[in-house]
Design a protein around this motif. Sequence first.
Motif, short mmCIF file in Angstrom:
data_model
loop_
_atom_site.label_atom_id
_atom_site.label_comp_id
_atom_site.label_asym_id
_atom_site.label_seq_id
_atom_site.Cartn_x
_atom_site.Cartn_y
_atom_site.Cartn_z
N ARG A 71 0.71 -1.40 -0.07
CA ARG A 71 0.10 -0.16 0.03
C ARG A 71 0.83 1.20 0.01
O ARG A 71 2.02 1.10 0.57
N ASN A 72 0.55 2.34 -0.58
CA ASN A 72 1.28 3.51 -0.79
C ASN A 72 0.24 4.66 -0.67
O ASN A 72 -0.95 4.74 -1.33
N ARG A 73 0.62 5.71 0.30
CA ARG A 73 -0.44 6.80 0.49
C ARG A 73 0.53 8.06 0.72
O ARG A 73 1.42 7.99 1.01
N THR A 74 -0.46 9.24 0.18
CA THR A 74 0.44 10.53 0.14
C THR A 74 -0.83 11.40 0.50
O THR A 74 -1.55 11.21 -0.11
N GLU A 75 -0.16 12.62 1.35
CA GLU A 75 -0.98 13.68 1.54
C GLU A 75 -0.06 15.04 1.17
O GLU A 75 1.20 14.93 1.28
N LEU A 76 -0.61 15.98 0.67
CA LEU A 76 0.23 17.41 0.11
C LEU A 76 -0.83 18.39 0.55
O LEU A 76 -1.89 18.38 0.71
N LEU A 77 -0.01 19.48 0.69
CA LEU A 77 -0.66 20.93 0.71
C LEU A 77 0.18 21.89 0.21
O LEU A 77 1.53 21.76 0.45
N ASN A 78 -0.28 22.58 -0.65
CA ASN A 78 0.53 23.46 -1.43
C ASN A 78 -0.15 25.06 -1.65
O ASN A 78 -1.24 25.08 -1.37
N SER B 160 5.48 -3.55 7.81
CA SER B 160 6.44 -2.53 8.07
C SER B 160 6.14 -1.45 7.23
O SER B 160 5.51 -1.30 6.29
N ARG B 161 6.49 0.04 7.68
CA ARG B 161 6.08 1.07 7.04
C ARG B 161 7.15 2.08 7.07
O ARG B 161 8.06 2.18 7.90
N TYR B 162 7.51 2.66 6.05
CA TYR B 162 8.57 3.63 5.74
C TYR B 162 7.79 4.96 5.45
O TYR B 162 6.81 4.99 4.52
N THR B 163 8.21 6.24 6.25
CA THR B 163 7.69 7.35 5.93
C THR B 163 8.82 8.30 5.30
O THR B 163 10.14 8.23 5.66
N ALA B 164 8.18 9.44 4.68
CA ALA B 164 9.10 10.51 4.24
C ALA B 164 8.33 11.84 4.09
O ALA B 164 7.07 11.85 3.57
N ASP B 165 9.09 12.84 4.29
CA ASP B 165 8.42 14.18 4.18
C ASP B 165 9.36 15.14 3.20
O ASP B 165 10.36 14.92 3.19
N GLN B 166 8.47 15.84 2.28
CA GLN B 166 9.38 16.75 1.40
C GLN B 166 8.53 18.14 1.56
O GLN B 166 7.62 18.24 1.45
N VAL B 167 9.47 18.84 1.31
CA VAL B 167 9.30 20.58 1.19
C VAL B 167 9.86 21.05 -0.13
O VAL B 167 11.11 20.81 -0.44
N ASN B 168 8.95 21.49 -1.09
CA ASN B 168 9.43 21.90 -2.41
C ASN B 168 8.93 23.29 -2.66
O ASN B 168 7.84 23.90 -2.39
N LEU B 169 10.12 24.16 -3.00
CA LEU B 169 9.96 25.42 -3.48
C LEU B 169 10.13 25.57 -5.03
O LEU B 169 11.00 25.19 -5.54
N HIS C 216 3.90 14.33 2.34
CA HIS C 216 4.10 13.07 3.49
C HIS C 216 3.64 11.96 2.76
O HIS C 216 2.57 11.76 2.08
N THR C 217 4.62 11.09 2.71
CA THR C 217 4.33 9.89 2.11
C THR C 217 4.73 8.42 2.79
O THR C 217 5.63 8.55 3.63
N SER C 218 3.80 7.80 2.87
CA SER C 218 3.86 6.23 3.68
C SER C 218 3.71 5.35 2.68
O SER C 218 2.81 4.94 2.01
N THR C 219 4.83 4.31 2.70
CA THR C 219 4.83 3.23 1.84
C THR C 219 4.63 1.95 2.91
O THR C 219 5.61 1.69 3.89
N TYR C 220 3.81 1.00 2.61
CA TYR C 220 3.60 -0.18 3.57
C TYR C 220 4.00 -1.16 2.70
O TYR C 220 3.81 -1.54 1.67
N GLN C 221 4.97 -2.29 3.53
CA GLN C 221 5.36 -3.37 3.06
C GLN C 221 4.22 -4.66 3.28
O GLN C 221 3.44 -4.63 4.05
N ILE C 222 4.77 -5.73 2.49
CA ILE C 222 3.50 -6.76 2.83
C ILE C 222 3.80 -7.55 4.27
O ILE C 222 3.09 -8.15 4.87
N ASP C 223 5.01 -7.04 4.82
CA ASP C 223 5.22 -7.48 6.18
C ASP C 223 4.59 -6.61 7.38
O ASP C 223 5.11 -6.82 8.48
#
Length: 537
Positions: free
Chosen positions: A489-496, A522-531, A513-520
């Motif tokens: 599963r992969n999920r993303t939220e954004l605000l601009n 587990s979850r990895y998350t990341a945040d990005q700011v873009n100008l 903000h992005t969250s990537t879920y693995q089949i086990d």
Amino acid sequence: MLLKRPLNYITLVFFLITSFASERCVAQALASDNKATPDAALAESVKQLQDQVKELRSIVSDLRTESERYRAETSELRQELHAVVARLPQRPATDQVIQPAQPSVAAVAPTEVADSSSGGKQESDAAARVARLEEQYDLLTGKIDDQYQTKVESGSKYKVRLSGLVLLDLFTNRGGVLNADLPGLVDAPDALGRANSTGFSLRQSQIGLEVFGPQIAGAKTHGELQADFAGGFPSAPNGVAFGLLRLRTGTVHLDWSHTSIVAGQDSPFFSALSPTSFATIAEPALAYAGNLWTWIPQIRIEHRVTMSENSSLILQGGILDGLTGEPPRYSYARVAQAGEYSRQPGYAGRLAWSYSLFGQPMTLGAGGYYSRQNWGFGRNINAWASTLDWTAPLGKWLALSGEFYRGQALGGLGGGTYRSALFSGTPTDPTSHVRGLETIGGWSQLKFRASSKLEFNTAAGQDNPFASEIRAFPFSTYGAGSPANTVARNRTELLNFIYRPRSDLLFSAEYRHTSTYQIDNSRYTADQVNLVMGILF
């Protein structure tokens, strides 16, 4: 009266140009792309900005011919005006022969002196009018000359337009995104334990050409070609800064009053919307998180039906290349994909209804897609999708848009994190079984237009392939060791926010903000700011 005619002509033409530009600037925020309301497609949002500049250039180019006629007429009227002015000082000439000893003449002298004063005033007014006329004329012709310099010559007699977008973005990431400037999926830190990053990118800049062809069977013809610099990187020192040119879209249009035929490479018409974002336009926002998209070769027919003054219906149908999301095997040869090995194209259709609400179009659409895929050794699967899309104004300043899909084997459209088929063993083993990966997803966006130049957007989306199928069939065309192969599963939220001080200039800032879920689980998350800073031409 001699002055009013040319002055009115020139003022009218100048007023048309300035009024057009001002109306386009006011309409800019409402048209985040004109499809920000009916379609909201970001690629269309960018295209709208370009079209607004193009339309202004076209009108000014047409006015150039008119100005030449006004130039000749103004010259003639100016000569007549000078002749009239030259005669004005002669009117009080009798004042020079007035004798004080002649009472009858002296009695008339005050009136003639007044006429002389009036004549001088008329002469002064005429000179002022001539000066204003010349100033407005020079301003108008200067603007026309500036626009005429942008003309692109063609090898044929038909008009060609050059357009583009120069876009620079400064990004900073907190987390191990797989693509630093275009975050889609998140993974663990690299082999050196690094995850966070900051950098610049110019590779999302675009170049476009538009050509206008002849009229055929009552249809107006034109073609468009769009390219960017996100086609990869050369094998050279600092090659990440030297993005390679890449084809995005290229279409040929035959347009009748209610029907159009479009052939070329374009976004899937049955899933045409995208969230509004200038931080990621090389890949539309939420491309890995519920936004079905790709630039896919296709031929489609569109028919528009006017149901009433405020409502309309559009019917779309066509055939598409059966892409499956497989990476190219070679960089020098065009190898067929599984959908193309089936020897039949994909089929798609869409029905959409639009209604004017709060002075803006409200659109509800439904689409469908089908394609056959051949994975070798007699293993065939069916790819299919059902889609819904909506654009709903919630008032003068608010609008809600989004899409939803449910389908199978949609890797060619980005579904299932670009995976179409799953195998029980290695794909090259004839004994391994194959099945299409089922997935469900979608996205929604809320847009707030604070003014004609400023808007805010918030969106969220999710792509959810069926984890149970991935566990049962652990191999895909990505290969068992690929990070994308284990994503459940992969999920993303954004605000601009997007600020356009002019129709051809934009500034934007975005948090994602992005969250990537693995089949086990587990979850990895990341945040990005873009100008972002960009200019259209």
